[in-house]
Structures are given as C-alpha cells and as structure tokens.
Enzyme design. Structure first.
Site, PDB file in Angstrom:
ATOM      1  N   HIS A  28       0.840  -1.201   0.000  1.00 48.74           N
ATOM      2  CA  HIS A  28       0.000   0.000   0.000  1.00 48.74           C
ATOM      3  C   HIS A  28       0.881   1.258   0.000  1.00 48.74           C
ATOM      4  O   HIS A  28       0.689   2.166  -0.821  1.00 48.74           O
ATOM      5  CB  HIS A  28      -0.911  -0.018   1.234  1.00 48.74           C
ATOM      6  CG  HIS A  28      -1.791   1.178   1.371  1.00 48.74           C
ATOM      7  ND1 HIS A  28      -3.107   1.176   0.993  1.00 48.74           N
ATOM      8  CD2 HIS A  28      -1.542   2.428   1.842  1.00 48.74           C
ATOM      9  CE1 HIS A  28      -3.640   2.366   1.220  1.00 48.74           C
ATOM     10  NE2 HIS A  28      -2.702   3.141   1.741  1.00 48.74           N
ATOM     11  N   GLU A  29       1.839   1.312   0.915  1.00 43.73           N
ATOM     12  CA  GLU A  29       2.714   2.483   1.016  1.00 43.73           C
ATOM     13  C   GLU A  29       3.644   2.588  -0.188  1.00 43.73           C
ATOM     14  O   GLU A  29       3.907   3.687  -0.690  1.00 43.73           O
ATOM     15  CB  GLU A  29       3.523   2.417   2.313  1.00 43.73           C
ATOM     16  CG  GLU A  29       2.696   2.513   3.586  1.00 43.73           C
ATOM     17  CD  GLU A  29       1.926   3.820   3.691  1.00 43.73           C
ATOM     18  OE1 GLU A  29       2.382   4.832   3.125  1.00 43.73           O
ATOM     19  OE2 GLU A  29       0.858   3.822   4.327  1.00 43.73           O
ATOM     20  N   HIS A  32       1.931   4.307  -3.091  1.00 45.37           N
ATOM     21  CA  HIS A  32       1.909   5.766  -2.969  1.00 45.37           C
ATOM     22  C   HIS A  32       3.213   6.368  -3.467  1.00 45.37           C
ATOM     23  O   HIS A  32       3.217   7.313  -4.266  1.00 45.37           O
ATOM     24  CB  HIS A  32       1.716   6.170  -1.500  1.00 45.37           C
ATOM     25  CG  HIS A  32       0.341   5.958  -0.959  1.00 45.37           C
ATOM     26  ND1 HIS A  32      -0.795   6.392  -1.607  1.00 45.37           N
ATOM     27  CD2 HIS A  32      -0.085   5.394   0.200  1.00 45.37           C
ATOM     28  CE1 HIS A  32      -1.862   6.084  -0.883  1.00 45.37           C
ATOM     29  NE2 HIS A  32      -1.454   5.474   0.216  1.00 45.37           N
TER      30      HIS A  32
END
Length: 207
Positions: A28-29, A32
């Site tokens: 997820h990170e 980004h």
C-alpha cells in the site's frame, strides 16, 4: 484481538494473519511512493521508501498498537505535492494508488485460489482468503474521507476551495477523530459498505 494475544493463543494463525497484513501495508505504502515518483516527486525514492524491506515502513507506535489492540499503521510515505507535475491530478492518483494496490492484491489472491481450484477447507485457500480479506479491509478503511486517510486526499483533489480549506483545517485533529470513531464503532457501517463495494467490483472482474 491484538496480535500479541493471538500469538499467545495460536502461533500458526498469528503467522497467517501477521505476514499478509504486513505486506498488504507495505505494498500500500510502496504504491503511494511509486506513483508520486512517476508523477515527478522523488522524495520517497530519495529516502529509500520504494522498498519491500519492512523495516523501512514500520512505525514503532503503530506496530505496538497493532500487537496490543489489533489496530495499527505504517509510516506514511512522504510526498511533496509541490513537486508533482499536475498537483490536483497527482494528489488524486497518489492517494488512490494504495487503495488500488490493495484491490489488485485482493483480486490476485481470489483469482489464484479460483484458478488452482483449491478446496475451501485447505490451508492454501485459507491463506489466500485471509490475504484477500485483509487487503479489502485496508482498501475500505482508507477510502474513508477523513484526514489523514487516503479518501480525504482523493476528495481534496476533486473538492472546491471551501471544502479543501475545511479538510486542511480538520487534518490536525483527523487522526484522533478516526481513532475515536473506530473505538465507538461509528465507522463500522461505512467500512462495511466500502468492503461490499470493493468485493462487488472484484467479483465482477473474476472469471
């Protein structure tokens, strides 16, 4: 239940939960940071955050909370929105990237389980189901439009100036608001709705 209690009661199930959860958060990170880099901001790359190394993403307090109460967080990937080539579009895409990544991971797990025709009672099917479920929950949670969650930044990218100003003022207290709403159960219907929406989309795409 916190992961610490789960570790004491059932070490095997702890591993089946902890490892997929860890990498769901990492991907997820990472998403980004990767999208921000592609949009012109090298901040995450320069700080070594475009990595699958868990140590680079774990937040000490977030990890402790995860083990104690079952709710935690990773270090947010740093993004300098001023570096993005198109700030409004970049904000929407960067904020959406983590959610989309979790949806892709959930779809991949369910697709693999179906492709291999795994019996529902088998351990591989159980692991894939847990991984999919964790990613759907993470995507649903991050869709909530309260700062500092990704949903608020997506909304910020589309919102008129007066709503943007309100969201930016709210950001100072957003984390405490989210924690309070979680512990009172007020966010449960919202998270459940987003989970249903995400799962419906995934089921439409599954062969």
């Amino acid at each position: 239940m916190g992961l610490l209690s789960l570790l004491m009661k059932d070490p095997l199930y702890f591993l089946l939960i902890a490892i997929p959860l860890l990498y769901a958060i990492i991907f997820h990170e990472l998403a980004h940071g990767w999208v921000a880099y592609r949009m012109g901001d090298p901040t995450a790359k320069n700080l070594g955050r475009l990595s699958l190394n868990p140590i680079r993403h774990l937040d000490p307090m977030g990890t402790i909370m995860l083990f104690l109460v079952g709710f935690g967080w990773a270090k947010p990937v740093p993004v300098n929105f001023a570096n993005l080539r198109d700030r409004r579009k970049g904000m929407i895409l960067v904020a959406s990237a983590g959610i989309v990544m979790n949806m892709i991971l959930a779809f991949s797990a369910l697709f693999l389980s179906r492709l291999l025709s795994l019996p529902e009672s088998s351990m591989p099917a159980g692991v894939l189901y847990i991984f999919a479920k964790i990613n759907i929950i993470l995507a649903a949670f991050n869709l909530i439009p309260i700062p500092p969650l990704d949903g608020s930044k997506i909304l910020l990218g589309f919102a008129p100036p007066n709503i943007q100003a309100y969201l930016l003022r709210l950001e100072r207290f957003g984390f405490l608001i989210v924690i309070g709403l979680l512990f009172t159960g007020a966010l449960d219907p919202v998270i459940n709705f987003f989970q249903w929406m995400i799962l419906s989309i995934i089921q439409l795409l599954l062969p």
